[in-house]
Design a protein around this motif. Structure first.
Motif, PDB file in Angstrom:
ATOM      1  N   ILE A 162      51.534  71.989  48.177  1.00 63.64           N
ATOM      2  CA  ILE A 162      50.679  71.307  49.154  1.00 63.64           C
ATOM      3  C   ILE A 162      51.080  69.833  49.298  1.00 63.64           C
ATOM      4  CG2 ILE A 162      48.323  70.525  49.599  1.00 63.64           C
ATOM      5  CD1 ILE A 162      47.363  73.133  48.263  1.00 63.64           C
ATOM      6  N   ALA A 163      51.263  69.158  48.167  1.00 60.68           N
ATOM      7  CA  ALA A 163      51.630  67.735  48.215  1.00 60.68           C
ATOM      8  C   ALA A 163      53.010  67.543  48.828  1.00 60.68           C
ATOM      9  CB  ALA A 163      51.582  67.143  46.807  1.00 60.68           C
ATOM     10  N   GLY A 164      53.967  68.370  48.404  1.00 63.66           N
ATOM     11  CA  GLY A 164      55.317  68.242  48.938  1.00 63.66           C
ATOM     12  C   GLY A 164      55.387  68.566  50.414  1.00 63.66           C
ATOM     13  N   GLY A 165      54.663  69.621  50.842  1.00 63.19           N
ATOM     14  CA  GLY A 165      54.661  69.972  52.260  1.00 63.19           C
ATOM     15  C   GLY A 165      54.037  68.883  53.127  1.00 63.19           C
ATOM     16  N   GLY A 166      52.945  68.286  52.663  1.00 71.62           N
ATOM     17  CA  GLY A 166      52.320  67.212  53.422  1.00 71.62           C
ATOM     18  C   GLY A 166      53.215  65.990  53.534  1.00 71.62           C
ATOM     19  N   TRP A 204      51.790  74.813  40.597  1.00 67.60           N
ATOM     20  CA  TRP A 204      52.849  74.925  41.593  1.00 67.60           C
ATOM     21  C   TRP A 204      52.289  74.927  43.025  1.00 67.60           C
ATOM     22  CZ3 TRP A 204      52.328  79.168  44.671  1.00 67.60           C
ATOM     23  CH2 TRP A 204      51.592  80.252  44.157  1.00 67.60           C
ATOM     24  N   SER A 205      51.056  75.458  43.213  1.00 62.58           N
ATOM     25  CA  SER A 205      50.470  75.430  44.554  1.00 62.58           C
ATOM     26  C   SER A 205      50.099  73.993  44.955  1.00 62.58           C
ATOM     27  CB  SER A 205      49.241  76.342  44.617  1.00 62.58           C
ATOM     28  OG  SER A 205      48.230  75.906  43.713  1.00 62.58           O
ATOM     29  N   ILE A 206      49.613  73.223  43.973  1.00 58.85           N
ATOM     30  CA  ILE A 206      49.337  71.800  44.249  1.00 58.85           C
ATOM     31  C   ILE A 206      50.625  71.077  44.623  1.00 58.85           C
ATOM     32  CG2 ILE A 206      48.558  69.632  43.222  1.00 58.85           C
ATOM     33  CD1 ILE A 206      46.309  71.508  43.899  1.00 58.85           C
ATOM     34  N   ALA A 243      56.482  65.999  53.327  1.00 56.51           N
ATOM     35  CA  ALA A 243      57.618  66.358  54.190  1.00 56.51           C
ATOM     36  C   ALA A 243      57.219  66.284  55.658  1.00 56.51           C
ATOM     37  CB  ALA A 243      58.104  67.764  53.841  1.00 56.51           C
ATOM     38  N   ALA A 244      56.002  66.733  55.977  1.00 62.23           N
ATOM     39  CA  ALA A 244      55.543  66.654  57.365  1.00 62.23           C
ATOM     40  C   ALA A 244      55.462  65.211  57.829  1.00 62.23           C
ATOM     41  CB  ALA A 244      54.173  67.335  57.509  1.00 62.23           C
ATOM     42  N   GLY A 245      54.964  64.328  56.965  1.00 59.41           N
ATOM     43  CA  GLY A 245      54.897  62.912  57.319  1.00 59.41           C
ATOM     44  C   GLY A 245      56.262  62.283  57.492  1.00 59.41           C
ATOM     45  N   ARG A 246      57.214  62.671  56.639  1.00 62.20           N
ATOM     46  CA  ARG A 246      58.565  62.126  56.754  1.00 62.20           C
ATOM     47  C   ARG A 246      59.269  62.634  58.004  1.00 62.20           C
ATOM     48  NH1 ARG A 246      58.617  57.612  53.792  1.00 62.20           N
ATOM     49  NH2 ARG A 246      58.079  57.996  51.610  1.00 62.20           N
ATOM     50  N   LEU A 247      59.064  63.917  58.335  1.00 58.44           N
ATOM     51  CA  LEU A 247      59.706  64.471  59.522  1.00 58.44           C
ATOM     52  C   LEU A 247      59.252  63.777  60.793  1.00 58.44           C
ATOM     53  CD1 LEU A 247      59.692  68.311  58.744  1.00 58.44           C
ATOM     54  CD2 LEU A 247      61.669  66.792  58.828  1.00 58.44           C
ATOM     55  N   LEU A 248      58.001  63.344  60.797  1.00 60.47           N
ATOM     56  CA  LEU A 248      57.474  62.619  61.950  1.00 60.47           C
ATOM     57  C   LEU A 248      57.697  61.116  61.840  1.00 60.47           C
ATOM     58  CD1 LEU A 248      54.161  64.571  62.578  1.00 60.47           C
ATOM     59  CD2 LEU A 248      56.219  64.575  63.975  1.00 60.47           C
ATOM     60  N   ARG A 249      58.446  60.688  60.824  1.00 62.49           N
ATOM     61  CA  ARG A 249      58.840  59.283  60.653  1.00 62.49           C
ATOM     62  C   ARG A 249      57.632  58.353  60.591  1.00 62.49           C
ATOM     63  NH1 ARG A 249      63.935  58.916  64.936  1.00 62.49           N
ATOM     64  NH2 ARG A 249      65.171  60.614  64.027  1.00 62.49           N
TER      65      ARG A 249
END
Length: 439
Positions: free
Chosen positions: A142-146, A137-139, A148-154
Motif C-alpha cells: 500500500i505504501a509503495g503503491g501510493g 507485506w500488504s502495508i 509510486a503513484a505520486g512519483r508517476l504524476l511528478r
C-alpha cells in the motif's frame, strides 16, 4: 445541505477577499509604507535604523507569506471539513498546505494530480485490505503503491502525502465503509480548493507580473555586470576582480532559471485563463530567448577577460573595449526598464533602446579599427575581435534580429480564449447585427 451552502458561501467570500487583498489592499499598503518610511526615516536614531535594516535583510518576504498563507489555508480547510462532518478533517488541512503554490493555476494543476493519485492509492489500499488483510507485506504494498503513484504524476515532495492518506484510511479498521472512503476523497478535494483560493496571496504578484519582474531583474543583472566589466577594461583590473566577474556571470544562470520558470508558469496558466490572452505570453517568451543568449554572451566576455589576466604570456584587454561594454550595459538597463513596464510591448521599437542598439552595432566596428591602427599585436586583435563578436551578438539578441533566436522557437499552444479576446469579437458581432437590423 445547509452546511454545504455555508461552506460554499464562505469559500466564495474567501476568494473575493483574497482578490481584493492582492489587487487593492496590497498596493495601497505598499505605497503607504514607502511614503511613511520616507517621512519617518530621517528622524529615526541611527541605531534603530541599523537594527531595522538588519531585521529586514534577514527576513525572507516570500517565505513569510508562504508560512502565513499555508497556515491560514490549513486552518480554513480543517474548519470547513469539520463543519461538513467529513471524516479526517486533518486530511483537508494537509491537502490545503500542499496545494498552496505561487498561482491558482499551479495549485489546481498539482492539486488535481494529487487528488488522482490519492484516489488511486485509496482504491488500491481498500482492495489490498479487503482481499489480503493487514500484514507487513500488504502495508508495504500500500505504501509503495501510493508513493509510486505520486512519483508517476511528478508530485515531488507532495508524493509522500499520497501513501500517508491511503494508510490513514486503515485507521478506521472494521468501520471502513464506502462513505468513509469518499469523505476522505472529498476532504482532499476541499483542501485543494482552499489552497487554490489562497495561492495568489503567496507570490503577491500575478503570473504575468512575476514573469515581467524576473525578466527585468535578469536584464538588469546583465547590465550591472557589463558595467563593471567595462569599468575594469577602461581602468585596469586584477585577477581577483576578473574571477569575481566570472563567478557572477555564472550565477546569472540562477536568475535565468527563475525567469524560465516564471514564463513557463505564465504560459501554462494562459492556456486555461479567462483573463490572460496567449498573445501576451509570446513577447515575453521572445524576451526570455533574447536574454538567454545574452547570458551566454556576457559569460563569454567575462571568461575572455579572466583568461587575459590569468594566463601568462597572453594579450591584455585594450581599454577601448571599456566604452563598448558600457554601451552594452546601458542597452540592457534600458531593456530592463522596457520589460518591467506593463503598458509597453517589448517587441516594438523603443526610442531610447533603439538609439543605444544603433550605437552598440557601430561601436565594435569603430573599436576594431581603432585597436588595429594603434596596436600591432595579433593577440590583442584576436581578443578584441572575440569580445566585439559577443557584443554584436548581444545587440542582435536585444534587437530581435539575430537569426539564432528563431531556431527552436516554441509554437504557441491552443488554449481557452481569454475574456479580453472574446469580448471585442462579441462586440463586433453585436454591432454588425444591430446595423443589419437598422438597415
Amino acid at each position: 445541505m445547509f452546511e454545504w451552502l455555508v461552506v460554499a458561501g464562505g469559500l466564495a467570500l474567501c476568494a473575493v477577499v483574497a482578490t481584493l487583498l492582492r489587487l487593492k489592499v496590497r498596493p495601497a499598503v505598499h505605497s503607504g509604507y514607502h511614503a511613511m518610511h520616507a517621512r519617518v526615516r530621517p528622524h529615526l536614531p541611527e541605531r534603530l535604523r541599523r537594527l531595522t535594516r538588519w531585521c529586514l535583510d534577514r527576513i525572507d518576504g516570500a517565505a513569510a507569506r508562504t508560512v502565513l498563507v499555508s497556515g491560514t489555508a490549513a486552518g480554513l480547510a480543517w474548519f470547513a471539513a469539520n463543519l461538513l462532518h467529513l471524516s479526517g478533517p486533518v486530511i483537508a488541512a494537509i491537502s490545503a498546505t500542499l496545494s498552496v503554490q505561487i498561482s491558482s493555476h499551479a495549485s489546481v494543476r498539482e492539486g488535481t494530480q494529487r487528488l488522482i493519485a490519492t484516489v488511486a492509492a485509496i482504491g488500491g489500499a481498500v482492495g489490498v485490505w479487503h482481499f489480503f488483510g493487514l500484514h507487513w507485506w500488504s502495508i508495504a504494498v500500500i505504501a509503495g503503491g501510493g508513493l509510486a503513484a505520486g512519483r508517476l504524476l511528478r508530485l515531488g515532495d507532495g508524493a509522500v502525502a499520497v501513501p500517508a492518506t491511503s494508510l490513514g484510511i486503515l485507521v478506521a479498521g472494521s468501520t471502513l465503509t464506502e462513505a468513509f472512503v469518499w469523505q476522505r476523497v472529498a476532504a482532499t478535494a476541499l483542501g485543494i480548493v482552499v489552497g487554490a483560493i489562497l495561492s495568489p496571496l503567496v507570490g503577491g504578484e500575478t503570473p504575468i507580473e512575476r514573469a515581467r519582474d524576473r525578466l527585468a531583474h535578469l536584464s538588469a543583472e546583465i547590465a550591472l555586470l557589463l558595467g563593471d566589466l567595462g569599468a575594469g577594461a577602461r581602468g585596469g583590473y586584477s585577477r581577483d576582480e576578473a574571477a569575481a566577474w566570472l563567478a557572477r556571470s555564472r550565477e546569472l544562470d540562477e536568475d535565468l532559471a527563475g525567469a524560465v520558470t516564471a514564463v513557463d508558469d505564465l504560459s501554462k496558466q494562459a492556456r486555461w485563463s479567462l483573463t490572460t490572452p496567449v498573445a501576451r505570453v509570446v513577447p515575453l517568451q521572445q524576451t526570455l530567448r533574447a536574454l538567454e543568449h545574452g547570458v551566454h554572451q556576457v559569460n563569454s566576455v567575462a571568461r575572455s577577460m579572466f583568461d587575459a589576466i590569468a594566463t601568462p604570456m597572453t594579450a591584455g584587454v585594450p581599454e577601448q573595449i571599456g566604452h563598448v561594454l558600457t554601451t552594452a550595459a546601458e542597452a540592457f538597463a534600458a531593456h530592463a526598464d522596457l520589460v518591467s513596464d506593463p503598458d509597453t510591448d517589448s517587441t516594438k521599437d523603443a526610442g531610447h533602446l533603439d538609439d543605444l542598439l544603433a550605437n552598440l552595432r557601430e561601436a565594435p566596428r569603430r573599436t576594431l579599427r581603432t585597436v588595429r591602427s594603434e596596436l600591432a599585436d595579433t593577440g590583442v586583435l584576436v581578443l578584441t575581435g572575440s569580445i566585439m563578436n559577443d557584443v554584436d551578438r548581444m545587440a542582435g539578441s536585444l534587437a530581435r534580429s539575430a537569426p539564432a533566436l528563431t531556431v527552436g522557437e516554441p509554437t504557441p499552444e491552443p488554449g481557452i480564449p481569454a475574456v479580453s479576446e472574446v469580448l471585442p469579437a462579441v462586440r463586433r458581432l453585436w454591432e454588425k447585427r444591430r446595423d443589419n437590423t437598422a438597415a
